[in-house]
Design an enzyme around this catalytic site. Structure first.
Site, PDB file in Angstrom:
ATOM      1  N   LYS A 236       0.791  -1.021  -0.059  1.00  0.00           N
ATOM      2  CA  LYS A 236       0.149  -0.211  -0.349  1.00  0.00           C
ATOM      3  C   LYS A 236       0.782   1.499  -0.005  1.00  0.00           C
ATOM      4  O   LYS A 236       2.073   1.448   0.718  1.00  0.00           O
ATOM      5  CB  LYS A 236      -0.595   0.306   1.314  1.00  0.00           C
ATOM      6  CG  LYS A 236      -2.197   0.708   0.951  1.00  0.00           C
ATOM      7  CD  LYS A 236      -3.205   0.180   0.240  1.00  0.00           C
ATOM      8  CE  LYS A 236      -4.439   1.281   0.126  1.00  0.00           C
ATOM      9  NZ  LYS A 236      -5.381   0.454  -0.787  1.00  0.00           N
TER      10      LYS A 236
ATOM     11  N   TYR B  15     -25.437  -1.977 -10.574  1.00  0.00           N
ATOM     12  CA  TYR B  15     -25.188  -3.631 -10.791  1.00  0.00           C
ATOM     13  C   TYR B  15     -26.356  -3.695  -9.772  1.00  0.00           C
ATOM     14  O   TYR B  15     -27.463  -4.571  -9.880  1.00  0.00           O
ATOM     15  CB  TYR B  15     -23.995  -4.036  -9.973  1.00  0.00           C
ATOM     16  CG  TYR B  15     -22.978  -3.994 -11.080  1.00  0.00           C
ATOM     17  CD1 TYR B  15     -23.276  -4.616 -12.401  1.00  0.00           C
ATOM     18  CD2 TYR B  15     -22.118  -2.796 -10.999  1.00  0.00           C
ATOM     19  CE1 TYR B  15     -22.687  -4.474 -13.667  1.00  0.00           C
ATOM     20  CE2 TYR B  15     -21.122  -3.126 -11.897  1.00  0.00           C
ATOM     21  CZ  TYR B  15     -21.289  -3.761 -12.790  1.00  0.00           C
ATOM     22  OH  TYR B  15     -20.323  -4.197 -14.169  1.00  0.00           O
TER      23      TYR B  15
END
Length: 429
Positions: free
Chosen positions: A57, A193
């Protein structure tokens, strides 16, 4: 002009598989412990869905809205150079991707900088980062993959009769009432969606405004409104409200914005039957335990984020192969299917001694040329999610974890990492 010192971070958590993989965020509130924790989460997410990446990260401690495009480009390019000098970037070492405050443009800058500096002699240089525009080696379907992954994971749980019985909901997604916090890339695509599948997005929470509509908000219309005005405020298809919609009754709550939005101070106000962690670490450990005791299903971030991880893997593979998925087979598959139809037509005419015409259906015509790049991404994502959720549910049942899906995910992910290390052995012992 002026000189400013800017702090950046990059953390690699696990090298059980390489390269390491993790996004880079631009946010003024990041610090080293946060980046290290998110790198750990990425290790578990990749392991969970069998993507051969370690966890990483990164981030730069800035508020991107306070800088010009030219300044952001200079910051991004300098950060990339510093990572290269320290061996923290490369298609086989550490692969970056977009996250909070970053997108395609920043990833394009990273790819171009690496290609023209440390990776100038590397044929696979553009594989140092994912989330790029398609012109720079990105993949079709990448921008919507995180939202699609969230939707697919949620759907798998909604279709499980045993889980739905525990949370007192009817199986299936149809007419489920959904509240989404954050209408960025992830939240917007998740709304689309959900709506297509028959659910109703009854509330959307943003930092400057909250919208509600008991009959459902049209996400496409809201997206057009945001693109035009820059805010959800004033959208005619819903009502602005001062209520905190996170605490209103709904079937599914989807926090897609910031960490620790659900904590021990407000967890008692949550009325949703299912909480889907769209963002990383959206609730504190104590809040999670309190929701479990109330039989609230929490779908954890390391599972929900599988969509972006899978699409990043597919883009990385494309950059390693130097060819788009399906490009080598399009024409061959279309011609093969045309020959098949002609053969069937000839056989029928010969058998019945009459003329006839074979007319393919619209679905067949759409698939005659085989799978497109977007079809490959969606198919691979759906296959991965279905298998992973089933594996997690099997672990939960085997270890008698009930609704503790987070524990089942960590158990499965860690066991895969340990197995990888044990199988390969240890280089330095």
């Amino acid at each position: 002009g002026s000189i400013e010192t800017i702090t950046g971070f990059r953390s690699q958590h696990s090298h059980h598989r390489t390269p390491c993989k993790g996004g880079i965020r631009f946010n003024e509130n990041i610090d080293q412990p946060t980046i290290q924790a998110l790198a750990k989460v990425n290790s578990f997410t990749s392991s969970l869905v069998d993507v051969p990446f370690g966890g990483a990260k990164g981030g730069i401690r800035i508020n991107p809205s306070e800088y010009s495009t030219r300044e952001l480009e200079k910051i991004t390019r300098r950060f990339t150079v510093e990572l290269g000098k320290k061996g923290f970037i490369g298609p086989g070492i550490d692969v970056m991707g977009p996250d909070l405050g970053t997108g395609e443009q920043e990833m394009n800058w990273v790819a171009d900088t690496y290609k023209n500096t440390l990776g100038s002699q590397d044929l696979n240089a553009y594989g140092c980062v994912t989330g790029k525009s398609r012109l720079m080696g990105g993949i079709h379907g990448r921008s919507s993959s995180a939202g699609k992954g969230l939707f697919l994971v949620t759907s798998e749980f909604l279709d499980n009769a045993d889980i739905m019985k525990r949370v007192q909901l009817i199986p299936g997604i149809y007419r489920k009432k959904v509240v989404v916090q954050g209408f960025g890339n992830l939240g917007m695509h998740a709304c689309r969606y959900f709506t297509r599948a028959g659910a109703q997005v009854v509330g959307i929470v943003e930092k400057d405004c909250s919208l509600e509509n008991p009959q459902g908000i049209d996400p496409k219309a809201l997206e057009d409104w945001v693109n035009e005005t820059g805010s959800i405020r004033g959208f005619p298809g819903a009502t602005e409200t001062e209520k905190n919609l996170l605490f209103e009754p709904c079937d599914i709550l989807v926090p897609c914005a910031v960490e620790k939005v659900i904590n021990c101070d407000n967890v008692g106000k949550i009325q949703a039957k299912i909480v889907v962690e769209g963002a990383n670490c959206t609730m504190t450990p104590l809040a999670y335990e309190m929701l479990l005791k109330r039989d609230v299903l929490v779908v954890p971030d390391i599972l929900v984020n599988s969509g972006s991880v899978c699409s990043s893997y597919f883009e990385w593979l494309k950059n390693m192969k130097h060819v788009s998925f399906g490009r080598l087979t399009f024409k061959y598959e279309r011609e093969a299917n045309e020959h098949l139809l002609n053969s069937v037509q000839t056989s029928i005419e010969s058998m019945f001694n009459t003329d006839c015409t074979i007319k393919p259906s619209e679905d067949f015509v759409a698939r005659m040329s085989g799978a497109s790049e977007k079809d490959f991404v969606n198919s691979g994502l759906s296959y991965t999610v279905e298998g992973t959720v089933q594996d997690v549910l099997d672990i939960a049942k085997k270890e008698d974890l009930g609704l503790d899906i987070r524990q089942a995910c960590y158990s499965l992910a860690m066991s895969k990492i340990v197995k990888t290390y044990a199988t390969a052995g240890y280089t330095f012992t």
